[in-house]
Design an enzyme around this catalytic site. Structure first.
Site, short mmCIF file in Angstrom:
data_model
loop_
_atom_site.label_atom_id
_atom_site.label_comp_id
_atom_site.label_asym_id
_atom_site.label_seq_id
_atom_site.Cartn_x
_atom_site.Cartn_y
_atom_site.Cartn_z
N THR A 134 0.78 -1.20 0.03
CA THR A 134 -0.19 -0.07 0.00
C THR A 134 0.79 1.18 0.16
O THR A 134 2.11 1.21 0.44
CB THR A 134 -0.88 -0.06 1.24
OG1 THR A 134 -1.48 1.40 1.52
CG2 THR A 134 -0.13 -0.49 2.53
N ASP A 135 0.22 2.32 -0.46
CA ASP A 135 0.93 3.59 -0.56
C ASP A 135 0.80 4.14 1.08
O ASP A 135 2.01 4.92 1.41
CB ASP A 135 0.07 4.90 -1.20
CG ASP A 135 -1.19 4.94 -0.91
OD1 ASP A 135 -1.85 4.39 -0.02
OD2 ASP A 135 -1.42 5.76 -1.51
N GLU A 136 0.33 3.57 2.02
CA GLU A 136 0.17 4.10 3.32
C GLU A 136 1.75 3.73 4.09
O GLU A 136 2.02 4.41 5.17
CB GLU A 136 -0.73 3.43 4.08
CG GLU A 136 -2.27 3.72 3.54
CD GLU A 136 -3.56 3.38 4.20
OE1 GLU A 136 -3.40 3.29 5.51
OE2 GLU A 136 -4.41 3.23 3.83
N TYR A 183 -1.53 -0.64 10.77
CA TYR A 183 -1.87 -1.23 9.89
C TYR A 183 -0.46 -1.13 8.71
O TYR A 183 0.09 -2.04 8.17
CB TYR A 183 -3.07 -0.88 9.01
CG TYR A 183 -3.19 -1.13 7.30
CD1 TYR A 183 -3.11 -2.49 6.78
CD2 TYR A 183 -3.19 -0.06 6.61
CE1 TYR A 183 -3.29 -2.61 5.68
CE2 TYR A 183 -3.37 -0.28 5.24
CZ TYR A 183 -3.32 -1.86 4.77
OH TYR A 183 -3.31 -2.03 3.37
N LYS A 187 2.33 -3.60 7.17
CA LYS A 187 2.67 -3.55 5.73
C LYS A 187 4.06 -3.54 5.23
O LYS A 187 4.82 -4.03 4.51
CB LYS A 187 1.66 -2.91 5.09
CG LYS A 187 0.14 -3.33 4.88
CD LYS A 187 -0.04 -4.60 4.46
CE LYS A 187 0.05 -4.68 2.90
NZ LYS A 187 -0.09 -6.05 2.30
#
Ligand SMILES: NC(=O)c1ccc[n+]([C@@H]2O[C@H](COP(=O)([O-])OP(=O)(O)OC[C@H]3O[C@@H](n4cnc5c(N)ncnc54)[C@H](O)[C@@H]3O)[C@@H](O)[C@H]2O)c1
Length: 377
Positions: A134-136, A183, A187
């Site tokens: 993810t970009d997060e 989260y 990741k």
């Protein structure tokens, strides 16, 4: 490559990837491995479940012995790894489940693939471990656009530039990891393990980091399906803070197409960012959803505006995500196919037309069904 393991295929993005691969590659055997957590729903794959090139296996990616067994039994050549705990709010309440699945689960899958592939005469030749991230993991960007443009930003022209005063405008593949939520931390950790398996053992890995996805089959705890459903049932629409946070939205089938392209043509050990150059403030996207649902339901304009309810902001809420996906466009020729207006119209229509799918989830029926079906296994 013949035998492809897709993990998390009963979830939102995974189901689109499984469908695409089963339909497009009749010569591949697609093994969909999923634990069927609350987010996994085999109804997402009804249309392809009886295909001869498709097999479903219920298993937990954190179970190393089980991963060894599945990879060996199905003689897996390629892995597309999507299984994860994926909801930030849940990670704030229960970070341990996220560490277990996202970190230890990814590690178990890597280790099982390593052992199997290293036992073969050809070892890693023709093999691939593709990890979906993810970009997060990159952290958060400033809200203010240097050119003073308010969201939704028209960013195509300036994407990827750096700006002295505002730092990085977009996440590029070179942006340093700086995760904020449990989260994104889990990741980020799994991404590091995947790269470590390449650097240490020579495993042919690829990592991609994608922006927010939207489209059919998304679990209705996420903003777009939740709000469509709440508008339909005239329930409040809870908006964090003032709704100022900005997200970059990509239609899920465009993500699945990118995964297909990268799986087949991407460079081993490389990273690609995937995004739609499509930034929206939450409050603006909510207004688009309200307008679209009201129009399709035949309600007068503005009918559901009163449902907007501002609530206390999410802890540590990242202000803005925005992906620079020009490397993927330049090197592999991928582009998003849908304009946002078209994508959101398709999405709203899908949820309104598939009320049974939604009711099944919101009533919890599907979870009870799986418990019964897999009892004792
Ligand atoms: N949704 C997004 O906007 C987005 C954006 C970028 C990246 N991603 C990443 O894409 C992947 C898929 O996201 P999604 O939105 O489809 O998630 P999702 O929550 O809809 O689906 C996750 C799937 O993984 C399965 N799963 C969970 N734990 C498991 C375990 N221990 N073993 C086996 N299966 C397990 C669930 O049953 C479910 O089917 C995730 O890795 C996520 O981090 C998502």
């Amino acid at each position: 490559m013949r035998n492809i393991l897709i993990t998390g295929g009963a979830g939102f993005i995974g189901s689109h990837v499984v469908r695409l691969f089963v339909n497009k590659y009749p010569d591949y055997h697609i093994v969909n491995l999923d634990k069927l957590t609350y987010a996994g729903n085999l109804a997402n794959l009804k249309d392809i479940e009886t295909r001869p090139n498709y097999t479903f296996v219920r298993a937990d990616i954190a179970d190393l012995d089980e991963m060894r067994r599945v990879i060996r039994e199905y003689e897996i050549d390629g892995i597309i790894h999507l299984a994860a705990e994926s909801h930030v709010d849940r990670s704030i309440k229960d970070p341990f489940t996220f560490a277990r699945t996202n970190v230890m689960g990814t590690l178990a899958l890597l280790q099982a693939a390593k052992e199997y592939w290293e036992s073969l005469p050809e070892r890693y030749e023709g093999k691939r471990f593709y990890h979906i991230s993810t970009d997060e993991v990159y952290g958060a960007l400033e809200l203010t656009h240097p050119e003073g443009v308010d969201a939704p930003f028209s960013t195509k022209a300036s994407s990827g530039q750096k700006h002295e005063a505002y730092g990085e405008l977009f996440f590029t593949e070179e942006t340093k990891y700086n995760p904020h939520s449990p989260y994104s931390a889990s990741k980020a950790s799994s991404d590091h393990f995947v790269r470590a398996y390449h650097d240490t053992y020579g495993m042919p890995t690829i990592v991609t980091n994608c922006s927010n996805n939207y489209g059919p089959y998304q679990f209705p705890e996420k903003l777009i399906p939740l709000f469509i459903n709440n508008i339909r049932h005239r329930k409040p629409l809870p908006v964090y803070g003032k709704g100022e946070n900005v997200r970059d939205w990509l239609y899920v089938e465009d993500h699945a197409r990118a995964i297909d392209t990268i799986f087949h043509e991407g460079r081993v050990a490389d990273t690609y960012n995937i995004g739609g150059f499509n930034e929206w403030k939450n409050i603006d996207i909510i207004r688009v959803i309200i307008r679209t649902v009201d129009r399709l339901l035949g309600n007068p304009e503005g009918y559901s505006d009163e449902l907007i309810t501002f609530v206390t902001d999410r802890l540590g809420h990242d202000m803005r995500y925005a992906i620079d996906s020009r490397k993927l466009q330049r090197e592999l020729g991928w582009e998003p196919s849908l304009q946002f207006e078209e994508g959101i119209e398709k999405t709203v229509r899908w949820y309104l037309d598939n009320q049974e799918w939604m009711d099944n989830i919101t009533s919890g029926d599907y979870e009870r069904y799986y418990e019964e079906m897999y009892k004792g296994r």
